[in-house]
Design an enzyme around this catalytic site. Structure first.
Site, short mmCIF file in Angstrom:
data_model
loop_
_atom_site.label_atom_id
_atom_site.label_comp_id
_atom_site.label_asym_id
_atom_site.label_seq_id
_atom_site.Cartn_x
_atom_site.Cartn_y
_atom_site.Cartn_z
N ASP A 53 40.44 21.75 31.10
CA ASP A 53 40.78 21.08 32.37
C ASP A 53 40.39 19.61 32.35
O ASP A 53 41.10 18.76 32.91
CB ASP A 53 40.09 21.78 33.55
CG ASP A 53 40.87 23.01 34.02
OD1 ASP A 53 41.85 23.41 33.34
OD2 ASP A 53 40.50 23.58 35.07
N ASN A 97 46.90 23.73 33.17
CA ASN A 97 46.83 24.53 34.39
C ASN A 97 45.65 24.06 35.23
O ASN A 97 44.98 24.85 35.89
CB ASN A 97 46.71 26.01 34.03
CG ASN A 97 47.01 26.91 35.22
OD1 ASN A 97 47.44 26.44 36.28
ND2 ASN A 97 46.75 28.20 35.06
N GLN A 175 42.36 22.04 47.63
CA GLN A 175 42.61 20.93 46.70
C GLN A 175 43.64 19.95 47.27
O GLN A 175 43.67 18.78 46.89
CB GLN A 175 43.08 21.46 45.34
CG GLN A 175 41.97 22.17 44.57
CD GLN A 175 42.44 22.71 43.24
OE1 GLN A 175 43.60 22.56 42.86
NE2 GLN A 175 41.54 23.35 42.51
N ASP A 317 35.97 31.40 43.45
CA ASP A 317 35.86 31.54 41.99
C ASP A 317 34.72 32.48 41.60
O ASP A 317 34.90 33.44 40.84
CB ASP A 317 35.64 30.18 41.32
CG ASP A 317 36.85 29.25 41.47
OD1 ASP A 317 37.86 29.69 42.05
OD2 ASP A 317 36.77 28.10 41.03
N GLU A 345 44.95 31.03 38.50
CA GLU A 345 45.38 31.12 37.10
C GLU A 345 46.38 32.25 36.86
O GLU A 345 47.20 32.21 35.96
CB GLU A 345 44.17 31.26 36.18
CG GLU A 345 43.44 29.96 35.86
CD GLU A 345 42.65 29.39 37.02
OE1 GLU A 345 42.91 29.72 38.19
OE2 GLU A 345 41.76 28.56 36.74
N HIS A 389 40.56 32.41 32.38
CA HIS A 389 39.17 32.31 31.90
C HIS A 389 38.20 33.19 32.66
O HIS A 389 37.32 33.81 32.09
CB HIS A 389 38.73 30.83 31.98
CG HIS A 389 38.93 30.19 33.33
ND1 HIS A 389 38.02 29.35 33.89
CD2 HIS A 389 39.94 30.28 34.26
CE1 HIS A 389 38.46 28.93 35.07
NE2 HIS A 389 39.63 29.48 35.30
N ARG A 390 38.39 33.25 34.00
CA ARG A 390 37.39 34.00 34.78
C ARG A 390 37.51 35.50 34.58
O ARG A 390 36.51 36.23 34.63
CB ARG A 390 37.48 33.65 36.27
CG ARG A 390 37.22 32.17 36.52
CD ARG A 390 36.75 31.82 37.89
NE ARG A 390 36.77 30.37 38.02
CZ ARG A 390 35.84 29.55 37.50
NH1 ARG A 390 34.80 30.04 36.86
NH2 ARG A 390 35.96 28.24 37.61
N LYS A 415 39.42 26.96 29.39
CA LYS A 415 39.79 26.18 30.58
C LYS A 415 38.56 25.52 31.21
O LYS A 415 38.62 24.37 31.63
CB LYS A 415 40.50 27.07 31.60
CG LYS A 415 41.07 26.29 32.78
CD LYS A 415 41.90 27.18 33.69
CE LYS A 415 42.69 26.39 34.73
NZ LYS A 415 41.90 25.86 35.82
O1 LIG Z 1 38.49 21.53 44.42
C1 LIG Z 1 38.08 22.19 43.46
O2 LIG Z 1 37.41 21.70 42.54
C2 LIG Z 1 38.41 23.62 43.41
C3 LIG Z 1 38.80 24.28 44.56
C4 LIG Z 1 39.09 25.73 44.60
O3 LIG Z 1 40.49 25.90 44.73
P1 LIG Z 1 41.23 26.20 46.14
O4 LIG Z 1 40.87 25.17 47.12
O5 LIG Z 1 42.66 26.18 45.73
O6 LIG Z 1 40.76 27.57 46.55
C5 LIG Z 1 38.62 26.44 43.33
O7 LIG Z 1 39.18 27.72 43.26
C6 LIG Z 1 38.98 25.66 42.09
O8 LIG Z 1 38.56 26.31 40.93
C7 LIG Z 1 38.30 24.32 42.11
C1 LIG Z 2 41.12 28.27 40.35
C2 LIG Z 2 40.59 27.65 39.30
O1 LIG Z 2 41.07 26.51 38.75
P1 LIG Z 2 41.94 25.28 39.28
O2 LIG Z 2 41.00 24.12 39.35
O3 LIG Z 2 43.01 25.08 38.27
O4 LIG Z 2 42.48 25.63 40.64
C3 LIG Z 2 39.39 28.21 38.61
O5 LIG Z 2 38.79 27.49 37.79
O6 LIG Z 2 39.02 29.35 38.87
#
Ligand SMILES: O=C(O)C1=C[C@@H](OP(=O)(O)O)[C@@H](O)[C@H](O)C1
Ligand SMILES: C=C(OP(=O)(O)O)C(=O)O
Length: 430
Positions: A53, A97, A175, A317, A345, A389-390, A415
């Site tokens: 990532d 991803n 996000q 997560d 994922e 990965h998880r 990842k």
């Molecule tokens: O902002 C971030 O760093 C993340 C927010 C989360 O996603 P969502 O907001 O889509 O749940 C999490 O699952 C992801 O691994 C990382």
């Molecule tokens: C949801 C995950 O990743 P992403 O940052 O791609 O959303 C994760 O790392 O579990």
């Protein structure tokens, strides 16, 4: 590129003991790299995560003319801030991803002069981005879907956005809001961001606001419903910045110590962690783990484990780890309010249910929850990991609980945690 398909056989583990130093947080690493690239001045980043990532974010920044010097093990970076100027890349930016690369870059590039095409792995093309694009278009951005409406890949014709009042749907991914917040200081004028729907994964917004603050930008947060950001600002380099250890990665070691017995000292996160996923350790205390809390580490030991019924919206997560802890707890475990497991994922609700059933658990998969009853008798089997990965890391808990397991495609941990299985091995006694 096709990865060679491998299998990893994990023999039963009797106990786990020792010290684990966590790799840097994925969420912090990608936020910090992006703001370090946008700011004025040079930033030294330490304890950077080295994983797929992060590699995608670094490659994208390099394509846009940002100079980043990495040390030999890629955990230290010197980033030359571009003061908001980025070059138009010659080729599409391939972001794998990585949600933490794709979503923030979409917002930042929509408000940066230039032409940008953002692509990803096939699964990225199934992960929605419409809520973010809608909000950016309302602000005047020019974004085109290259395949399906509401999904990557995207073509962005970036220009300076003026800001203003905008609503964004927060019910699928935090996000999107993170992305908008990070871009907002670059707008010409002030912005006022209103949340539509229930905001999910809230603690990630605190991570965003915290990193923005470290780069000199304040955001007014009205109860996570309205956010106000001044426009026409320049991010300022903090000089040096340390990436906290990854709290989601910590979840596997917290769970391992709780299940297997022995004692694990987990270094890199502690009682004041900025990451919401540290909340998983609190859930594990409820389950029965014994935890000592320090400023920058936690020490975990086994306890009598009992199933719990929790709302895991704040820790999507790490909550996956609870699904495999449930196999070794007394009574049922319920994990609720996790609809967005389905758009990560893989469809994590479906995948978890399928694999948990394979090992003998009784599972109820709901629209936004999962209920798990531990097996009466475990089935030794191989676990499909769905390029997630998880799932790979979660199911290593079987070995920790004394059940042999075969993990298909273990390298998918790249990842966020390429060395996961080596680290697990280093603390395992058989
Ligand atoms: O902002 C971030 O760093 C993340 C927010 C989360 O996603 P969502 O907001 O889509 O749940 C999490 O699952 C992801 O691994 C990382
Ligand atoms: C949801 C995950 O990743 P992403 O940052 O791609 O959303 C994760 O790392 O579990």
């Amino acid at each position: 590129m096709e990865r060679a398909f491998e299998q990893l056989r994990l023999a039963p583990i009797k106990s786990v003991n020792g010290v684990v130093t966590l790799p840097g947080s994925k969420s912090l690493s990608n936020r910090i790299l992006l703001l370090a690239a946008l700011c004025e001045g040079e930033t030294k980043v330490t304890n950077l995560l080295d994983s797929d990532d992060i590699r995608h974010m670094l490659a994208a920044l390099a394509e846009m003319g940002v100079t980043v010097s990495l040390n030999a093990d890629k955990t230290e970076a010197l980033v030359k801030g571009q003061g908001g100027r980025l070059l138009t890349p010659v080729a599409p930016l391939f972001l794998g991803n990585a949600g933490t690369a794709f979503r923030p870059l979409t917002a930042v590039l929509a408000s940066t002069v230039g032409e940008f095409t953002l692509t990803g792995e096939p699964r990225m093309e199934e992960r929605p981005i419409g809520h973010l694009v809608d909000a950016l278009i309302d602000l005047g951005a020019e974004i085109e879907y290259l395949k399906n409406r509401d999904y990557p890949p995207l073509k962005i014709t970036g220009k300076r956005l003026v800001g203003g009042k905008v609503a964004i749907d927060g019910s699928i991914s935090s996000q999107f809001l993170t992305a908008l917040l990070m871009a907002a200081p670059l707008f010409a004028g002030d912005s006022e961001i209103h949340i539509k729907g229930d905001l999910v994964s809230k603690p990630y917004i605190d991570i965003t606001l915290g990193v923005m603050h470290q780069f000199g930008v304040q955001v007014e947060n009205d109860n996570y419903q309205v956010f106000r950001v001044k426009g026409n600002q320049q991010y300022q380099s903090p000089g040096e910045i340390l990436v906290e250890g990854d709290a989601s990665s910590a979840s596997y070691f917290v769970a391992a110590a709780a299940i297997a017995g022995g004692e694990i000292e987990i270094r890199g996160v502690g009682k004041n962690s900025v990451q919401g996923d540290i909340g998983f350790a609190k859930v594990m205390e409820q389950v029965g783990a014994k935890i000592d809390w320090f400023d920058d580490k936690i020490v975990v030991r086994k306890g009598d484990l009992n199933g719990v019924d929790i709302d895991a919206n704040a820790i999507p997560d790490a909550a996956m780890t609870l699904a495999t802890v449930a196999l070794f707890a007394k009574g049922p475990t319920a994990i609720r309010n996790i609809y967005n497991w389905r758009v990560k994922e893989t469809d994590r609700l479906a995948a978890m249910a399928t694999e948990l059933k394979k090992v003998g658990a009784t599972v109820l998969e709901g629209h936004d929850f999962i209920e798990i009853e531990p097996p009466q008798q475990f089935v030794v089997t191989d676990i499909d990991t769905y390029n997630d990965h998880r799932i790979a890391m979660c199911f290593s808990m079987l070995a920790v609980g004394g059940i042999e397991v075969i993990i298909n495609d273990p390298k998918c941990t790249a990842k966020t945690f390429p060395t996961y299985f080596e680290v697990l091995e280093s603390i395992s006694q058989r």
